[in-house]
Design an enzyme around this catalytic site. Structure first.
Site, PDB file in Angstrom:
ATOM      1  N   TYR A 144       0.977  -1.270   0.108  1.00  0.00           N
ATOM      2  CA  TYR A 144      -0.047   0.054  -0.060  1.00  0.00           C
ATOM      3  C   TYR A 144       0.978   1.336  -0.205  1.00  0.00           C
ATOM      4  CZ  TYR A 144      -3.872   3.233   1.437  1.00  0.00           C
ATOM      5  OH  TYR A 144      -4.536   4.353   1.704  1.00  0.00           O
ATOM      6  N   LYS A 148       1.387   3.675  -3.131  1.00  0.00           N
ATOM      7  CA  LYS A 148       0.855   5.090  -3.277  1.00  0.00           C
ATOM      8  C   LYS A 148       2.068   6.195  -3.085  1.00  0.00           C
ATOM      9  CE  LYS A 148      -3.720   4.827  -2.058  1.00  0.00           C
ATOM     10  NZ  LYS A 148      -4.602   5.610  -2.713  1.00  0.00           N
ATOM     11  N   ASN A 189     -14.407  -0.850  13.855  1.00  0.00           N
ATOM     12  CA  ASN A 189     -14.324  -2.134  14.705  1.00  0.00           C
ATOM     13  C   ASN A 189     -14.575  -1.612  15.883  1.00  0.00           C
ATOM     14  OD1 ASN A 189     -13.057  -3.882  12.823  1.00  0.00           O
ATOM     15  ND2 ASN A 189     -11.118  -4.008  13.694  1.00  0.00           N
ATOM     16  N   ARG A 210      -3.475   8.323  16.277  1.00  0.00           N
ATOM     17  CA  ARG A 210      -3.747   8.720  14.942  1.00  0.00           C
ATOM     18  C   ARG A 210      -4.821   9.983  15.114  1.00  0.00           C
ATOM     19  NH1 ARG A 210      -0.852   5.079  14.076  1.00  0.00           N
ATOM     20  NH2 ARG A 210      -1.298   3.276  12.860  1.00  0.00           N
ATOM     21  N   ASP A 271       3.304  -1.422  12.798  1.00  0.00           N
ATOM     22  CA  ASP A 271       2.253  -0.589  12.904  1.00  0.00           C
ATOM     23  C   ASP A 271       2.851   1.035  13.435  1.00  0.00           C
ATOM     24  OD1 ASP A 271      -0.128   0.450  13.635  1.00  0.00           O
ATOM     25  OD2 ASP A 271      -0.559  -0.595  14.994  1.00  0.00           O
TER      26      ASP A 271
HETATM   27  P1  NAD Z   1     -12.553   1.850   0.263  1.00  0.00           P
HETATM   28  O1  NAD Z   1     -11.898   0.414   0.264  1.00  0.00           O
HETATM   29  O2  NAD Z   1     -14.002   2.036   0.767  1.00  0.00           O
HETATM   30  O3  NAD Z   1     -12.651   2.412  -1.290  1.00  0.00           O
HETATM   31  C1  NAD Z   1     -11.821   2.035  -2.361  1.00  0.00           C
HETATM   32  C2  NAD Z   1     -12.829   1.755  -3.556  1.00  0.00           C
HETATM   33  O4  NAD Z   1     -11.981   1.285  -4.581  1.00  0.00           O
HETATM   34  C3  NAD Z   1     -13.771   0.573  -3.407  1.00  0.00           C
HETATM   35  O5  NAD Z   1     -14.981   0.926  -3.912  1.00  0.00           O
HETATM   36  C4  NAD Z   1     -12.841  -0.548  -4.153  1.00  0.00           C
HETATM   37  O6  NAD Z   1     -13.976  -1.456  -4.608  1.00  0.00           O
HETATM   38  C5  NAD Z   1     -12.399   0.336  -5.313  1.00  0.00           C
HETATM   39  N1  NAD Z   1     -11.262  -0.517  -6.095  1.00  0.00           N
HETATM   40  C6  NAD Z   1     -10.361  -0.910  -5.519  1.00  0.00           C
HETATM   41  N2  NAD Z   1      -9.434  -1.617  -6.301  1.00  0.00           N
HETATM   42  C7  NAD Z   1      -9.964  -1.384  -7.784  1.00  0.00           C
HETATM   43  C8  NAD Z   1      -9.664  -1.586  -8.821  1.00  0.00           C
HETATM   44  N3  NAD Z   1      -8.492  -2.519  -9.056  1.00  0.00           N
HETATM   45  N4  NAD Z   1     -10.365  -1.036  -9.734  1.00  0.00           N
HETATM   46  C9  NAD Z   1     -11.606  -0.208  -9.542  1.00  0.00           C
HETATM   47  N5  NAD Z   1     -11.852  -0.076  -8.524  1.00  0.00           N
HETATM   48  C10 NAD Z   1     -11.099  -0.496  -7.305  1.00  0.00           C
HETATM   49  O7  NAD Z   1     -11.723   2.953   0.845  1.00  0.00           O
HETATM   50  P2  NAD Z   1     -11.728   4.400   1.232  1.00  0.00           P
HETATM   51  O8  NAD Z   1     -11.589   4.702   2.563  1.00  0.00           O
HETATM   52  O9  NAD Z   1     -12.912   4.925   0.582  1.00  0.00           O
HETATM   53  O10 NAD Z   1     -10.490   5.164   0.314  1.00  0.00           O
HETATM   54  C11 NAD Z   1     -10.424   5.754  -1.085  1.00  0.00           C
HETATM   55  C12 NAD Z   1      -9.243   6.390  -1.210  1.00  0.00           C
HETATM   56  O11 NAD Z   1      -8.723   7.190  -0.390  1.00  0.00           O
HETATM   57  C13 NAD Z   1      -8.309   5.155  -1.350  1.00  0.00           C
HETATM   58  O12 NAD Z   1      -7.363   5.567  -2.630  1.00  0.00           O
HETATM   59  C14 NAD Z   1      -7.569   5.180  -0.193  1.00  0.00           C
HETATM   60  O13 NAD Z   1      -6.127   4.650  -0.491  1.00  0.00           O
HETATM   61  C15 NAD Z   1      -7.420   6.863   0.147  1.00  0.00           C
HETATM   62  N6  NAD Z   1      -7.215   6.963   1.496  1.00  0.00           N
HETATM   63  C16 NAD Z   1      -8.225   6.720   2.403  1.00  0.00           C
HETATM   64  C17 NAD Z   1      -8.080   7.060   3.726  1.00  0.00           C
HETATM   65  C18 NAD Z   1      -9.017   6.725   4.853  1.00  0.00           C
HETATM   66  O14 NAD Z   1      -9.111   6.858   5.801  1.00  0.00           O
HETATM   67  N7  NAD Z   1     -10.298   6.376   4.436  1.00  0.00           N
HETATM   68  C19 NAD Z   1      -6.711   7.441   4.479  1.00  0.00           C
HETATM   69  C20 NAD Z   1      -5.748   7.520   3.237  1.00  0.00           C
HETATM   70  C21 NAD Z   1      -6.113   7.436   1.927  1.00  0.00           C
HETATM   71  N1  UDP Z   2      -6.299  -0.821  15.638  1.00  0.00           N
HETATM   72  C1  UDP Z   2      -6.587  -1.501  17.092  1.00  0.00           C
HETATM   73  N2  UDP Z   2      -7.739  -2.013  17.017  1.00  0.00           N
HETATM   74  C2  UDP Z   2      -8.584  -2.595  15.905  1.00  0.00           C
HETATM   75  C3  UDP Z   2      -8.177  -1.876  14.666  1.00  0.00           C
HETATM   76  C4  UDP Z   2      -6.934  -1.128  14.724  1.00  0.00           C
HETATM   77  O1  UDP Z   2      -6.056  -1.220  18.262  1.00  0.00           O
HETATM   78  O2  UDP Z   2      -9.311  -3.348  16.008  1.00  0.00           O
HETATM   79  C5  UDP Z   2      -5.230   0.176  15.836  1.00  0.00           C
HETATM   80  C6  UDP Z   2      -4.120  -0.188  14.821  1.00  0.00           C
HETATM   81  O3  UDP Z   2      -3.171  -1.202  15.205  1.00  0.00           O
HETATM   82  C7  UDP Z   2      -3.518   1.113  14.453  1.00  0.00           C
HETATM   83  C8  UDP Z   2      -4.784   2.161  14.688  1.00  0.00           C
HETATM   84  O4  UDP Z   2      -5.616   1.346  15.326  1.00  0.00           O
HETATM   85  O5  UDP Z   2      -2.479   1.556  15.382  1.00  0.00           O
HETATM   86  C9  UDP Z   2      -5.217   2.517  13.563  1.00  0.00           C
HETATM   87  O6  UDP Z   2      -5.628   1.635  12.792  1.00  0.00           O
HETATM   88  P1  UDP Z   2      -6.380   1.552  11.413  1.00  0.00           P
HETATM   89  O7  UDP Z   2      -6.256   0.295  10.614  1.00  0.00           O
HETATM   90  O8  UDP Z   2      -7.596   2.170  11.457  1.00  0.00           O
HETATM   91  O9  UDP Z   2      -5.547   2.637  10.433  1.00  0.00           O
HETATM   92  P2  UDP Z   2      -4.127   2.804  10.145  1.00  0.00           P
HETATM   93  O10 UDP Z   2      -2.902   1.721  10.815  1.00  0.00           O
HETATM   94  O11 UDP Z   2      -3.936   2.379   8.346  1.00  0.00           O
HETATM   95  O12 UDP Z   2      -3.734   4.399  10.496  1.00  0.00           O
END
Ligand code: NAD
Ligand code: UDP
Length: 309
Positions: A144, A148, A189, A210, A271
């Site tokens: 990931y 990115k 969760n 976070r 993590d």
């Molecule tokens: P999400 O998993 O709900 O959405 C991702 C979407 O992309 C889904 O609808 C999935 O079906 C689609 N997808 C995955 N692989 C695909 C492919 N090969 N072709 C077409 N569609 C595909 O996640 P989200 O939280 O909505 O995240 C959206 C974007 O924002 C992602 O790029 C993620 O990396 C970025 N982002 C989200 C967060 C967050 O906290 N939610 C944080 C940082 C970055």
């Molecule tokens: N985490 C946790 N319990 C859970 C899910 C996540 O303690 O059931 C912790 C995880 O280890 C991390 C933080 O919460 O330290 C954020 O996790 P998340 O997967 O939401 O996002 P990211 O790690 O991508 O920031």
């Protein structure tokens, strides 16, 4: 009215973005392979004359005459992106190339949804955009993080080589209604565990941090970035208020009125220990900052999960 492509538009963030774009009077093509997204997220938009849905993989080249491209297609939660790591890298890298090629041939502006994960397990705190990160290229999160990072590289190379109009936002942890139930991310969760009366699972001692941003703030930041002329970013879009995971667990138990206990499980390997957005650049360039405090956003998210439980 702009013609806008949203990849990943059936996901959590993407579906809220489609809502906003339709509300603003634009024509939207939502492209998604439904890997982690769902039809339910966009059901209410399907009959709208300005909205069309294409079930398709972003790894395949795609053509449509568009003005703006929001590239969101990529699984975002560790559980999902680690399920098939090679696919995750392919989605980030091939998907980005396809969207940049589309932008190159149509003259569209393209916004990449990057992530605070490009900072890895940061040695600099809070993280601003000048920090290059501390990412382990061979860890389980690397598919990931490095995918990115490479997508950002591609944006800048297409910009420098072909003059493509690119924009990069680095999104910090975002939560809200329509997060998938099986997402595995901490906010969904904890809320689900609390509502079901199950133990809240804190990985490690709960001291990791976070900064949590509510979805509406993110969408506003994305729109301001897309509309801003002459600014490529990257720019952080996140909430600068930092909480420990332990504090979040306590707050969720209190707000749901749950009888659940908080339990500690072994820490997750690699993590990131802390994360806090420095948003000075977003404030300066976009006049943007988040407005919704954690309690208010959590309340809306709890109401949503109660309904779909
Ligand atoms: P999400 O998993 O709900 O959405 C991702 C979407 O992309 C889904 O609808 C999935 O079906 C689609 N997808 C995955 N692989 C695909 C492919 N090969 N072709 C077409 N569609 C595909 O996640 P989200 O939280 O909505 O995240 C959206 C974007 O924002 C992602 O790029 C993620 O990396 C970025 N982002 C989200 C967060 C967050 O906290 N939610 C944080 C940082 C970055
Ligand atoms: N985490 C946790 N319990 C859970 C899910 C996540 O303690 O059931 C912790 C995880 O280890 C991390 C933080 O919460 O330290 C954020 O996790 P998340 O997967 O939401 O996002 P990211 O790690 O991508 O920031």
């Amino acid at each position: 009215m702009k013609r806008i492509l949203v990849t990943g538009g059936a996901g959590f963030v993407g579906s809220h973005l489609c809502d906003r774009l339709i509300q603003d009077g634009h024509a939207v093509i939502c492209l998604d392979n439904l890997f982690t997204g769902s039809r339910t997220n966009i059901e209410h938009l399907l009959a709208h004359p300005n909205f069309s849905f294409i079930e398709r993989d972003v790894q395949l080249p795609f053509f449509a005459q568009v003005d703006w491209i929001f590239n969101l297609a990529c699984p975002a939660s560790p559980v999902h992106y680690q399920e098939d790591p090679v696919e995750t890298v392919r989605t980030s890298v091939l998907g980005m190339i396809n969207m940049l090629e589309l932008a190159k041939s149509t003259g569209a502006r393209v916004l990449q949804a990057s992530t605070s994960e490009v900072y890895g397990d940061p040695l600099c705190h809070p993280q601003d955009e000048t920090y290059w990160g501390n990412v382990n290229p061979i860890s389980r999160r690397a598919c990931y993080d490095e995918g990115k990072r490479c997508a950002e590289t591609l944006c800048f190379d297409y910009h420098r080589e072909y003059g493509v109009d690119v924009k990069i936002i680095r999104i910090f942890n975002t939560y809200g209604p329509r997060m998938a139930k099986d997402d595995g991310r901490v906010v969904s969760n904890f809320i689900l565990q609390a509502l079901r009366g199950e133990d809240l699972t804190v990985y490690g001692d709960g001291s990791y941090t976070r900064s949590f941003q509510f979805i509406d703030d993110l969408i506003e930041g994305m729109m301001r970035m897309m509309e801003a002329d002459g600014f490529t970013g990257p720019v952080n879009i996140g909430n600068p208020h930092e909480f420990t995971i332990g504090e979040l667990a306590t707050l969720v138990v209190e707000m749901t009125g749950s009888t659940s206990k908080i339990v500690h499980l072994p820490p997750v390997e690699h993590d990131p220990k802390q994360r806090k957005a420095d948003i000075a650049l977003a404030k300066e360039k976009l006049s943007w900052e988040p407005r919704i405090p954690l309690r208010e956003g959590l309340l809306k998210t709890i109401v949503y999960f109660r309904k779909i439980l």
